[in-house]
Each structure stands twice: as C-alpha cells, then as structure tokens.
Enzyme design. Structure first.
Site, PDB file in Angstrom:
ATOM      1  N   MET A   1      -4.763  -6.665 -11.719  1.00 12.94           N
ATOM      2  CA  MET A   1      -5.837  -5.699 -11.538  1.00 12.94           C
ATOM      3  C   MET A   1      -7.064  -6.424 -11.059  1.00 12.94           C
ATOM      4  O   MET A   1      -7.178  -7.622 -11.174  1.00 12.94           O
ATOM      5  CB  MET A   1      -6.101  -5.023 -12.865  1.00 12.94           C
ATOM      6  N   THR A 293       2.865  -3.039  -7.887  1.00 18.45           N
ATOM      7  CA  THR A 293       2.205  -4.303  -7.568  1.00 18.45           C
ATOM      8  C   THR A 293       0.957  -4.447  -8.406  1.00 18.45           C
ATOM      9  O   THR A 293       0.411  -3.457  -8.895  1.00 18.45           O
ATOM     10  CB  THR A 293       1.719  -4.329  -6.102  1.00 18.45           C
ATOM     11  N   ASP A 294       0.462  -5.660  -8.518  1.00 23.26           N
ATOM     12  CA  ASP A 294      -0.916  -5.810  -8.952  1.00 23.26           C
ATOM     13  C   ASP A 294      -1.786  -5.443  -7.743  1.00 23.26           C
ATOM     14  O   ASP A 294      -1.306  -5.427  -6.606  1.00 23.26           O
ATOM     15  CB  ASP A 294      -1.200  -7.227  -9.462  1.00 23.26           C
ATOM     16  N   TRP A 295      -3.065  -5.173  -7.989  1.00 17.99           N
ATOM     17  CA  TRP A 295      -3.920  -4.578  -6.950  1.00 17.99           C
ATOM     18  C   TRP A 295      -4.073  -5.487  -5.732  1.00 17.99           C
ATOM     19  O   TRP A 295      -4.533  -6.618  -5.840  1.00 17.99           O
ATOM     20  CB  TRP A 295      -5.269  -4.201  -7.554  1.00 17.99           C
TER      21      TRP A 295
END
Ligand code: NAG
Ligand code: NAG
Ligand code: NAG
Ligand code: NAG
Ligand code: NAG
Ligand code: NAG
Ligand code: NAG
Ligand code: NAG
Ligand code: NAG
Length: 892
Positions: A1, A293-295
């Site tokens: 994040m 996914t992560d950001w």
C-alpha cells in the site's frame, strides 16, 4: 500500500512515471523479462508452475462458488475484466475501488487500509498496532479487535480491509513495518492473523492478508527506472517454516484476499511469481479467495494473469506507466489479451469467480453499505474522482459516519494488557499516586502541533501511538500519558523537552518517569532521515532519549523509563545504572496511550504483556544477513536469507548469545506457579501426513473465446477522464479477436500448460494445507496459580524441542501455542490447555515437498512451558505427567 492525498499524488506520478518508462517496453514472454535483474545467487530459482488452480473445490467455499459461477457464466468479458481491476488511483472514494458489473448486481468494491483501523477518515478508532496486540498474547483480545475493526470498516462502507499484515515477519529489526504485524515469530503472527481474520470477516468484511511474501525491509522494495525491487532469496524450508506459516493459518481461517508484495522472491516479482501464487498459495495452501497487487506494483498483464494474479490495484500505472493517465495492465488490456487468445478464457473466468465468490461468501450481497467517506478530502463535498479534479462530477463525499461504538474500551484493554514490564527493581512499581512524579520527554504528551497534524503520522512528535505510513488511522482524540498521570497523581511536574532541564532540583522520594521512543514506517515518507526503515537512529531511541534517561538517572534515585517503540530497542546506554529501577515497554498504544499506562503504573492492574521479539544487548548480536541492505547500486538488490530459520530468538539460542531480554519476557506485580501439568497423546504420529483427500470439481464454464462486441464501449458512453475501463474501441477489439493464436502464438513461459492439476499436492488438500497437519498430536493441560499478593494475568508459552537425532537441523525451541489466564486473584488457579499439532512437530522436506515428523508413537519431542522463552519451568516428554520446576534448555 502506498501514499495518497494531493501532495503525494504528484509524487506518485513521478515515481510511477519513472517505473512506467521502463515498463513501457513489455515483452511478456517470460514472467521475468521486463526489467534487468541481477542474477539471484546460486541455488535459488523461480520454477514454472501452471496453470492457476481454479477455485471452488473447498467445502466451505462451494456454496459461494456455485452461486458466483451462475453470475459469472452470464457476464460479458468486459464485466469480468472490470471487477478484477481498480478504476484508477484516486478514482473513487476509497484507496482502491474495483469496477462493477451493474447489469449483474455486482457493485464496486471499496478497498481500504489499514491493519489498525480505517485509514484516511474521521470518527474511527485508532486501535493499538499489531505489535501491541501481539504483546498481549491474548487470543480473545486479538479476535475482539478483529470484530471491532470489521464493524468500523463495514460502518464506513469499506468492503475490503487491507490487513492483517504478517509480512514483514520481523526478520530485520530495523525494518520499517514490522510493527504492523504481531511479533517476530511465525506462530505469534499466525495466531494474530487468524484471530483478526475471524473477527473482521465475521462482520462481513473481506480481510486481506499481506504482503505475500518476503517484504522484510522498506527501502528498495519498489521497481523504478534504475532498479527492480529487491529480491528476497528464500529457500523452501525457511519459506515454509517461517514466512509462509502465518499465511497458511490465514488461508485456513478463510481469508478472502491476499495482497502480493512489492519485492521479488528468487528474482521473480511476487505479483507474477507463478511458483508462489499458482503453486504455493493456490495449490499447496488451496487459497480460494483472490490475489491483488500491492499499489502500483504490477509489471505485466498476461504474465501476471497466468501466474495467478486476480486483481490489479489501484488499476492504473500500467503500460502507459503513469497513474491517472488511463494506462493499465489489466482492464482493457486484459480484455484484449483474452480476445486475442493469449490469456485463456478459463483464467479470466476463475479470476472473476474468485472475486464474486468471496463477496458472496461474506454476505456482502445482503445490505452492505456503500462507502460514505472519502480518503482524499475531509470536506463534505468534492470531486467524486479526486484523480480528475478539474473534470470530475462533484457531490457529497463525506458523511462523517461515526463508527467508533464502544471500541475505545477494547482499545484501552489491549493497550493496557500489552504493557510489558521488563525490570522492576526493589518493587518500585506500582507507584503511589501521592509520590512526587517528575515526568520528562516529549513522548509523554499528545503531538503539540495537533494529533493528526502529520499526514499518515509522518513525523515523530509527542507520544508515539503508531508508526507511519499506510498502516495508520487518524486519531479521533488522544489520551496522552501526561494527561492520565496528572489526572491520577497529586504532585506531577512535566518537562516536555527531550533535553534534560539544567535547573532541576531533586527531592528525596521523587520518582522520575522518562518517556522515550523509537519510530519507523513506510518508505514513501522519510522521517528525520529514516526512509521507513530505522537507518539513522538504528535500534537506539530517538531524539537523544538515552541522554535524557542518563541525565535523569544522574539526578534522581528512582527512575522509571517508559518506551513507545515499533520493535527491538537497545537499552544498554542506561539499563544498568543503579537508579534506573523500572523499565516499561508500552509498544504502540494507538489513541488509548494514557489510562492504559496509568492503570499499570499505579497498580490498578498488574502488567501482563510479554515481548513479541528479543531485545538484544547489541545490534551486532544479530546475524549479519538481517541488516538493512541496498545503497546506490545498479541492478537488483539481493536479499538472501542465509540465516535460514535463525531469526530473533531462534538465532540467539543457536548462537548461545544471551539477550538483554528474551523473547516472551514480561514481569507482573504478582507471581505464578505451575502445577498439575499433563500431556496427552491425541493422534499417533506418522512420518508424513496421510495423503490429502481427493480433489472435488470446480465450476465449469463454456470456455469459448468471447465475441469482441462483449467489450465494445456502449454507444455515447460518458467517459470520465483518467478512469480505467475494461471496454475497448470496437476497431481495436475486432483486431484483437482476429488474431489466430496458432499462427501468432504468445511466447508462453517454460512448461506452460492449461491442464488443471487433477489432485492435490501431498502438502495440500484444504485451505491452509493438508488438513491432517492440524491434527492435535499432544494436548497439554496445566494449572496456573497466582502465588503473589496482587491480582494478575499469566501467559503460558509452549515451545517444542525436536528429539535428539532428528534428521534435520532445528532451532533449540520454537513457540507453538500460548494461553493467557483471566485475572487471577491471589491464591486463585486456572487450568489452561495448549495444543501441539502435527505441523508443529514437522519440518518442510524440500525434496519430498511435504512436511515430515519424527515417527513413532509420541516421536520423542519435548514440550516446554513457561512465562518466557528463557524461563521454561514445565517439561513434558511423552504421555503422562510433566516435570514441573525443570530448567529449560536456554534458561537465563
Ligand atoms: C527459491 O529457491 C529455493 C532454492 O532453489 C527453493 O527451495 C524455493 O522453493 C524457491 N522459492 C520460490 C518462491 O521460488
Ligand atoms: C520445466 O520442466 C522441466 C521438467 O520437469 C524441469 O526440468 C524444468 O526445470 C522446468 N522449467 C522451469 C522454468 O521450471
Ligand atoms: C444474464 O444477464 C442479462 C443482463 O446482462 C440478464 O438480462 C439475464 O437475465 C441474465 N440471465 C441470467 C440467467 O441470469
Ligand atoms: C465497470 O465499472 C464502472 C464503475 O462502476 C462502471 O461505470 C462500468 O459500467 C462498468 N463496466 C461494465 C462493463 O459493467
Ligand atoms: C494479446 O494482448 C495482450 C494485451 O495487449 C498482449 O500483451 C499480447 O502480446 C497479445 N498477444 C498477441 C499474440 O498478440
Ligand atoms: C465526526 O462526526 C461528527 C458527526 O457525527 C462530525 O460533526 C464531526 O465533524 C466528525 N469528526 C471529524 C473529526 O470529522
Ligand atoms: C511536590 O513534591 C515536591 C518534592 O518533589 C515537594 O517539594 C512539594 O511540596 C510537593 N508539592 C505538594 C503540593 O505536595
Ligand atoms: C488438574 O488438571 C485438571 C485438568 O487437566 C483439572 O480438572 C483439575 O482441576 C486440576 N487440579 C488442580 C488441583 O488444579
Ligand atoms: C452513501 C451511503 O451509502 N452512505 C451510507 C454510509 O453508511 C451509513 C451507515 O452505515 C449508511 O446509513 C449510509 O447510507
């Protein structure tokens, strides 16, 4: 994040622009061909593993999948590729917003940080951080915190809670985000994750276990122009016995979502690592939810989909590379990849079904509120799409719904029961409220600039209630230590300076309370030159805290040091000074920093927290391989886990290094004794678990390539600037559909196949792994009696020692279960039960790809129980009664 808010918006553009410049030459043939990566060290590899096992076979999930499949069978391709992507960064109220399928009654999903509360909004509870609730060693508090967090996310209309965080596991003491998780041990993390997930999901909110996997330091985690994110090189045994353990427990608890990490593992990005996602997570652990996914971490479209990625977040930052310009790796690109035959229809069906099934399983089709807050402004009205401020339609974006309920009380209980008393010489604690108290340090007061003055807590002013970054929430108010002390004690003086005042006159009988701290956070914010990880201050306290303690210790005969810290902190500069009589770690208490502490200081309750990590004498006592790595270098940073299983206490015990305070240490105002301890053998142990059950079928779909018209933009469709759509212009869609995959083949990775695995792998068979791994092998019962003069709570920690001659090297002791008593009155006893499973007495055999244990009836294991890893007084070997009053293998 990642970061958010307008300042940060342009920072993101910059970062991703750079990343995108590199990513804009996609050659997706190989899962790893996008960036120049330095070769990983010899012996580490990223094997091929295809295809993604379809979800829907697990008993608990079958009903949700059947209902989801009915919906997905009737979805157009554009609908399937819409619900598996975000609509773009800042393009909705939440930190992540999926596309919807309105014609099928599938709404947008709101995804929101973070692990300790609803981020970037108001009227929420800022709960104690993960490390704090870990320090309570209280399963019930973990669970109730999950329930309360779930209630608050639901109340704000967030569908997906982006927590719990169990990766990082705390391998690197300087790593920036260990505090979001529960402690430096896989079982403590696993129980933390399990109880949190149970609580959150019981309120109908989808929990997200993250970051999968090997995300142990902040710096160099992300891809940029000059470097790919670092590669965590982890061997199979270390992966299974440490880092995967909490994820397995989370999957077993039914977690709905998994977030991949920013980094690579063995040289392959975790968001497109086929062995990790298809193999480990979805085949071996049998994960039935969806992987996001992560950001802004996605670096391929086709390759990621084939490797098992199900959802792109926040949706943009793709081929054009820049968020807010409309480029994506999934969405319309995935529509194209399905039309042209590169991504099989079966894969996109599975992706969409995983999302819908998870949503149905949580009951979110029944009366789930829509988001009623904006992550990007506190104003009532504003642009509905903050990423397109000039052209976006406007409207009400904040309804200020108060979701706190009575959670403050729970937050205070957690903060209080986490308080860990390290030292209490001469019984200086508890204090009398009439004692003259001289309080020192800025850490005792609320941030004088305003409790939420630093966005995402990106500064260290006042009491450290949480670290910084996306794992934060805004404080609704802040109960500071100094306010609470003043409200209870009659003679308090406070110096908020971190420098000791020169004019102090000490009187006999004064007690000095010195507040110091150590902070860390996420990499997108640098605080006092620490880029997330604790680079500058290292493991020492910030702002000259050690000097403050020393100066107070020189002046006063009685000093109590109170520490708010993200993780291990070195106390040696003053620990042994004669006047330093009390040391308290109050961890990261969140909003309830005051009364939780004074309840302990003044003896209303006995402290009952225990260290969720080791406190060493010197940072040099750690293995070199857990230091922060990187620096200005070309190519990929290689983070090789050469210490294997030996992190935290596993290392200290093996190396025979005595720490200052051992893992699990924590004093009370009372004393406890153990008695009546018995071990029962519940299931005879075999070398390997019985073969997993047969694999039930999963929903079927017509897998014909869809017509291009399924993704045409509807006529006169009102497009919003920068919004991510799954639709395509008709001409482009027709062109894609005209490709003949046999004459224009996609360069698939080695060993690529679309044939589903017909059976479970030997270590698989149910969510979490082979169900027999959770067979109870031993049950241990013992009675804990309060032998002192004050009420208090005891923690029983059970560690397993493998038998002599076991064919694999194993740590001296490993935590396997724990229990905390109720508040016991003096003389009162309670019987607690601890459970040791087959997995607890097994090691991962890389060659057999299975868990193996010592054979024979009981297997010859020793189970130790005590109140700390270096004070194990109960020894159980084989069935029958245990030896109470023993000396543990590493007793201090
Ligand atoms: C990394 O490489 C090691 C050694 O070959 C292997 O045991 C392990 O399974 C690999 N892990 C992943 C995720 O590829
Ligand atoms: C493909 O399969 C072969 C045979 O099983 C194996 O030797 C090879 O390592 C595999 N390739 C990859 C990239 O995993
Ligand atoms: C399929 O979806 C369409 C709308 O796209 C709807 O009219 C129709 O009733 C749906 N059919 C079923 C069986 O759900
Ligand atoms: C995709 O989601 C957006 C946002 O909810 C919506 O406007 C659009 O109509 C959806 N597309 C399809 C194909 O349903
Ligand atoms: C199909 O479309 C995807 C997405 O644009 C692209 O990556 C892939 O190379 C295309 N496949 C073929 C065979 O052209
Ligand atoms: C909390 O909600 C109330 C309404 O219940 C509102 O007046 C107040 O402004 C909100 N608090 C904050 C910090 O926005
Ligand atoms: C507070 O304590 C100081 C000693 O530190 C003493 O001199 C003073 O009289 C006390 N004040 C009151 C009001 O009791
Ligand atoms: C001993 O333990 C058993 C459970 O194993 C419990 O029922 C019993 O009350 C305990 N006895 C004492 C004296 O605590
Ligand atoms: C726009 C919207 O759906 N607002 C909702 C916010 O949450 C409250 C309580 O959960 C609902 O009553 C609102 O309808």
């Amino acid at each position: 994040m990642f970061c958010q808010g307008f300042l940060c918006l342009w920072f993101c553009v910059l970062v991703s622009c750079i990343a995108g410049a590199v990513a804009s030459t996609p050659s997706e043939g190989s899962t790893q061909a996008l960036y120049e990566r330095a070769p990983v060290p010899d012996g580490y590899s990223s094997p091929s593993y295809y295809p993604t096992p379809n979800g829907g076979w697990a008993t608990d999930w079958q009903d949700a999948y059947e209902r989801a499949a009915v919906i997905v069978r009737n979805m157009t391709l554009a609908e399937k590729t819409n619900i598996t992507t975000g609509t773009g960064y800042f393009m909705g109220r939440c930190v992540g917003n999926t596309g919807s399928a309105p014609a099928k009654n599938m709404p947008q999903l709101c995804l929101q940080d973070g692990p300790l509360g609803v981020r970037s909004t108001d009227n929420v509870t800022a709960f104690p951080a993960g490390i704090t609730v870990g320090a309570t060693w209280d399963k019930d508090l973990l669970y109730r915190r999950g329930l309360a967090i779930g209630e608050e996310f639901r109340g704000k209309g967030a569908n997906v809670h982006l927590g719990p965080s169990v990766g990082p596991l705390g391998r690197k003491p300087r790593g920036g985000r260990g505090w979001e998780g529960f402690g430096s041990d896989p079982v403590l993390q696993a129980v933390g994750a399990r109880e949190t997930i149970r609580g959150v999901q019981e309120r109908g909110v989808i929990a997200t276990i993250k970051h999968f996997i090997g995300n142990e330091q902040e710096q160099y985690r992300m891809y940029n122009l000059v470097q790919p994110g670092y590669s965590s090189n982890i061997d199979g045994r270390t992966l299974h016995e440490l880092y995967l353990w909490p994820f397995a427990e989370g999957v077993r608890a039914g977690v709905g979502a998994v977030m991949a990490a920013y980094n690579d593992v063995n040289g392959s990005a975790t968001s497109q690592n086929a062995y990790l996602l298809n193999g480990v997570l979805k085949d071996e652990l049998g994960f039935q939810g969806f992987v996001m996914t992560d950001w802004l971490s996605q670096i391929s479209g086709v390759a990621a989909a084939l490797a098992g990625l199900d959802m792109s977040m926040p949706g943009d930052g793709g081929i054009v590379g820049i968020p807010l310009l409309g480029g994506a790796w999934f969405a319309d690109e995935l529509s194209e990849a399905v039309l042209n035959g590169s991504v099989p229809v079966s894969r996109v069906n599975d992706m969409a079904t995983r999302v819908v099934a998870t949503w149905l399983k949580m009951g979110q089709d029944q009366d789930y509120p829509a988001p009623n807050y904006s992550s990007f402004t506190a104003d009532r009205e504003g642009p509905l799409y903050a990423g397109a401020p000039l052209t976006s339609p406007r409207g009400v974006v904040n309804e200020y719904v108060n979701v706190q309920g009575d959670h403050a009380e729970l937050a205070r209980d957690i903060a209080q029961d986490a308080i860990t008393l390290l030292k209490n010489e001469g019984g200086i604690l508890p204090l009398e409220t009439s004692t003259p108290l001289k309080v020192f340090g800025d850490d005792a007061q609320a941030n004088p600039d305003g409790i939420n003055s630093c966005s995402d807590r990106g500064c260290n002013k006042g009491t450290l209630g949480m670290g910084w970054g996306s794992g934060t929430a805004n404080y609704p108010y802040f109960d500071s230590p100094i306010d609470a002390i003043r409200s209870q004690a009659s003679n308090v003086t406070y110096s908020s300076s971190n420098t000791f005042p020169s004019n102090v006159v000490a009187s006999p009988g004064d007690v000095a309370l010195v507040f110091i701290n150590s902070d860390s956070g996420e990499n997108y914010i640098t605080v006092e030159t620490n880029p997330g990880d604790r680079t500058t201050a290292g493991l020492y306290s910030w702002y000259g805290g050690d000097d403050l303690v020393k100066a107070a210790a020189a002046k006063y005969e009685n000093v109590v040091v109170i520490i708010h810290t993200v993780g291990p902190i070195i106390l040696e500069n003053w620990h042994s000074l004669p006047s330093v009589k009390g040391i308290i770690i109050a961890h990261l208490p969140g909003q309830e920093a005051g009364q939780s502490l004074t309840n302990v200081l003044f003896g209303h309750v006995s402290p009952s927290g225990h260290l969720p990590y080791t406190i060493p004498v010197s940072e040099d006592d750690y293995p070199d391989s857990v230091n922060l790595i990187g620096g200005l270098q070309l190519g990929q940073v290689q983070d090789t886990y050469t210490e294997g299983l030996y992190i935290d206490y596993r290392h200290f015990n093996k190396a025979g290094i005595k720490p200052r305070y051992a893992f699990g240490h924590g004093l009370s105002y009372t004393t406890f004794s153990y008695s009546n301890a018995t071990l029962t053998l519940s299931t005879p142990l075999s070398e390997t678990p019985p073969a997993p059950p047969t694999k039930p079928s999963t929903p079927t779909y017509p897998n014909t390539r869809p017509a291009p018209s399924e993704v045409y933009f509807p006529p006169n469709f009102p497009r919003i600037d920068r919004y991510i759509y799954s639709y395509m212009d008709a001409a482009a869609a027709d062109l894609a559909a005209a490709i003949n995959p046999s004459s224009t083949p996609y360069p698939y990775p080695q060993n690529y196949t679309t044939t589903q695995p017909p059976t479970h792998p030997p270590a698989g068979g149910s969510p979490g792994g082979n169900p027999a791994l959770w067979d109870t092998i031993y049950t241990l019962a013992l009675t804990i009696t309060n032998t002192g003069s004050r009420p208090g709570r005891a923690v029983a920690q059970a560690y397993v020692q493998f038998p002599d001659g076991f064919p694999h090297d194993t740590p001296v002791i490993q935590l396997r279960d724990f229990a905390k008593t109720a508040v016991l009155a003096p003389g009162e006893g309670q019987t607690v039960r601890l459970r040791i499973t087959r997995k607890d007495v097994s090691v991962w055999d890389v060659r057999r790809r299975n868990w193996v244990a010592g054979g024979g009836e009981g297997g010859g294991y020793t189970v130790w129980v005590g109140g700390s890893s270096d004070r194990l007084e109960v020894r159980c070997v084989g069935e029958g009664s245990c030896d109470v009053g023993a000396r543990g293998p590493v007793d201090g």
